[in-house]
Design an enzyme around this catalytic site. Structure first.
Site, PDB file in Angstrom:
ATOM      1  N   GLU A 154       0.824  -1.219   0.000  1.00  0.00           N
ATOM      2  CA  GLU A 154       0.000   0.000   0.000  1.00  0.00           C
ATOM      3  C   GLU A 154       0.858   1.269   0.000  1.00  0.00           C
ATOM      4  O   GLU A 154       0.540   2.227  -0.711  1.00  0.00           O
ATOM      5  CB  GLU A 154      -0.970  -0.005   1.192  1.00  0.00           C
ATOM      6  CG  GLU A 154      -1.934  -1.194   1.217  1.00  0.00           C
ATOM      7  CD  GLU A 154      -2.583  -1.508  -0.113  1.00  0.00           C
ATOM      8  OE1 GLU A 154      -2.878  -0.572  -0.877  1.00  0.00           O
ATOM      9  OE2 GLU A 154      -2.790  -2.712  -0.399  1.00  0.00           O
ATOM     10  N   HIS A 157       2.064   2.236  -3.357  1.00  0.00           N
ATOM     11  CA  HIS A 157       1.097   2.976  -4.194  1.00  0.00           C
ATOM     12  C   HIS A 157       1.263   4.494  -4.008  1.00  0.00           C
ATOM     13  O   HIS A 157       1.024   5.261  -4.941  1.00  0.00           O
ATOM     14  CB  HIS A 157      -0.340   2.588  -3.853  1.00  0.00           C
ATOM     15  CG  HIS A 157      -0.813   1.324  -4.519  1.00  0.00           C
ATOM     16  ND1 HIS A 157      -0.807   1.160  -5.887  1.00  0.00           N
ATOM     17  CD2 HIS A 157      -1.310   0.171  -4.012  1.00  0.00           C
ATOM     18  CE1 HIS A 157      -1.294  -0.047  -6.181  1.00  0.00           C
ATOM     19  NE2 HIS A 157      -1.605  -0.675  -5.065  1.00  0.00           N
TER      20      HIS A 157
HETATM   21  C1  4LI Z   1     -11.927 -13.520  -0.183  1.00  0.00           C
HETATM   22  C2  4LI Z   1     -12.483 -13.100   1.011  1.00  0.00           C
HETATM   23  C3  4LI Z   1      -3.585 -16.770  -3.587  1.00  0.00           C
HETATM   24  C4  4LI Z   1      -3.361 -15.972  -4.701  1.00  0.00           C
HETATM   25  C5  4LI Z   1      -3.291 -16.328  -2.307  1.00  0.00           C
HETATM   26  C6  4LI Z   1     -10.610 -13.238  -0.489  1.00  0.00           C
HETATM   27  C7  4LI Z   1     -11.712 -12.423   1.929  1.00  0.00           C
HETATM   28  C8  4LI Z   1      -2.846 -14.671  -4.539  1.00  0.00           C
HETATM   29  C9  4LI Z   1      -2.801 -15.026  -2.122  1.00  0.00           C
HETATM   30  C10 4LI Z   1      -9.804 -12.546   0.409  1.00  0.00           C
HETATM   31  C11 4LI Z   1      -2.551 -14.205  -3.250  1.00  0.00           C
HETATM   32  C12 4LI Z   1     -10.378 -12.138   1.621  1.00  0.00           C
HETATM   33  C13 4LI Z   1      -4.684 -11.200  -1.462  1.00  0.00           C
HETATM   34  C14 4LI Z   1      -3.023  -9.686  -1.884  1.00  0.00           C
HETATM   35  C15 4LI Z   1      -2.776 -11.874  -2.547  1.00  0.00           C
HETATM   36  C16 4LI Z   1      -2.632 -13.817  -5.722  1.00  0.00           C
HETATM   37  C17 4LI Z   1      -4.644  -7.036  -1.643  1.00  0.00           C
HETATM   38  C18 4LI Z   1      -7.757 -13.144  -0.804  1.00  0.00           C
HETATM   39  C19 4LI Z   1      -8.176 -10.823  -0.198  1.00  0.00           C
HETATM   40  C20 4LI Z   1      -6.298 -12.921  -0.797  1.00  0.00           C
HETATM   41  C21 4LI Z   1      -6.718 -10.531  -0.189  1.00  0.00           C
HETATM   42  C22 4LI Z   1      -2.406  -6.173  -0.885  1.00  0.00           C
HETATM   43  C23 4LI Z   1      -1.121  -8.127  -1.934  1.00  0.00           C
HETATM   44  C24 4LI Z   1      -3.295  -7.392  -1.035  1.00  0.00           C
HETATM   45  C25 4LI Z   1      -2.480 -14.578  -0.719  1.00  0.00           C
HETATM   46  C26 4LI Z   1      -1.582 -13.604  -7.917  1.00  0.00           C
HETATM   47  C27 4LI Z   1      -6.108  -6.972  -3.567  1.00  0.00           C
HETATM   48  N1  4LI Z   1      -4.229  -9.946  -1.381  1.00  0.00           N
HETATM   49  N2  4LI Z   1      -3.979 -12.166  -2.068  1.00  0.00           N
HETATM   50  N3  4LI Z   1      -2.263 -10.640  -2.493  1.00  0.00           N
HETATM   51  N4  4LI Z   1      -8.457 -12.208   0.095  1.00  0.00           N
HETATM   52  N5  4LI Z   1      -5.937 -11.525  -0.931  1.00  0.00           N
HETATM   53  N6  4LI Z   1      -2.536  -8.430  -1.757  1.00  0.00           N
HETATM   54  N7  4LI Z   1      -2.033 -12.892  -3.098  1.00  0.00           N
HETATM   55  N8  4LI Z   1      -1.834 -14.303  -6.692  1.00  0.00           N
HETATM   56  N9  4LI Z   1      -4.824  -7.250  -2.952  1.00  0.00           N
HETATM   57  O1  4LI Z   1      -3.098 -12.699  -5.768  1.00  0.00           O
HETATM   58  O2  4LI Z   1      -5.500  -6.589  -0.937  1.00  0.00           O
HETATM   59  S1  4LI Z   1      -0.800  -6.917  -0.636  1.00  0.00           S
HETATM   60 CL1  4LI Z   1      -9.435 -11.292   2.785  1.00  0.00          CL
HETATM   61 NI    NI Z   2      -2.504  -2.555  -4.917  1.00  0.00          NI
END
Ligand code: 4LI
Ligand code: NI
Length: 186
Positions: A154, A157
């Site tokens: 974040e 960004h």
């Molecule tokens: C549903 C309900 C698998 C793939 C695992 C989903 C509640 C990836 C991970 C969520 C990955 C929730 C997330 C971020 C990743 C992938 C962000 C799902 C939301 C997992 C958040 C900022 C990077 C943050 C862990 C390409 C929108 N978030 N997954 N990365 N989750 N989420 N980031 N990686 N592979 N991104 O994306 O908010 S830091 Cl909580």
């Molecule tokens: Ni982002």
């Protein structure tokens, strides 16, 4: 209410700008906007709300992602060790960081990026962040693992940096030097 219609996508110049400091104390409008950013994250993680309003789930959101070039971020998640982070921060700043790095073995996603960008995103394993919360209190956070990754994503960004800028172009899954995976199953 913030929805995906308000989220700026990659290619928009605001995502490449260095955002302006918020002059303190923040205005009521700035506090309102940051509260709405946090509410987006909460709603996006609520199955009913997410479905009803077509919200893509996220754990972090930075003001440039809603087209506002100001140093404001919101986070909402529970860390591996059950620590809850749900806050808005004005002018978050990384005061210090470890030499050791970490990364998500699943890679990272971003609400402003509508495609899968595979690869490891090297991040500092431990950081200390200072900022001002929604109540106007100065906070100092010592973060590691997943929490450190989310805050770095974040804060990037606010400096016009996208997660994929950090991925090794020749070898996206090359394990960064000095790094251990932060891993979390979701
Ligand atoms: C549903 C309900 C698998 C793939 C695992 C989903 C509640 C990836 C991970 C969520 C990955 C929730 C997330 C971020 C990743 C992938 C962000 C799902 C939301 C997992 C958040 C900022 C990077 C943050 C862990 C390409 C929108 N978030 N997954 N990365 N989750 N989420 N980031 N990686 N592979 N991104 O994306 O908010 S830091 Cl909580
Ligand atoms: Ni982002």
């Amino acid at each position: 209410m913030i929805t995906m219609d308000d989220i700026v996508r990659e290619g928009h110049p605001v995502l490449r700008q260095v955002a302006d400091e918020v002059s303190l104390p923040p205005s009521e409008e700035e506090k309102h906007t940051l509260t709405e950013m946090l509410q987006y994250l909460i709603n996006s993680q609520d199955e009913e709300m997410a479905e009803k309003y077509n919200l893509r789930p996220g754990v972090g959101l930075a003001a440039p992602q809603i087209g506002l070039s100001k140093r404001m971020i919101a986070v909402h998640f529970t860390d591996f060790d059950e620590q809850e982070y749900s806050m808005g921060l004005f002018n978050p700043k990384i005061m210090s960081h470890s030499v050791e790095k970490t990364y998500l073995s699943t890679g990272e996603g971003c609400l402003s990026v509508d495609r899968d960008v595979p690869g490891y995103v090297p991040r500092y394993a431990r950081i200390t962040v200072k900022g001002t919360d929604l109540n106007g209190n100065e906070v100092k956070l010592r973060l590691k693992g997943y929490a450190a990754i989310v805050f770095q994503h974040e804060i990037d960004h606010l400096n016009g940096i996208m997660f994929y800028d950090h991925i090794n172009k020749e070898d996206p899954f090359n394990v960064p030097e000095n790094a251990k995976p932060a891993d979390r199953e979701e």
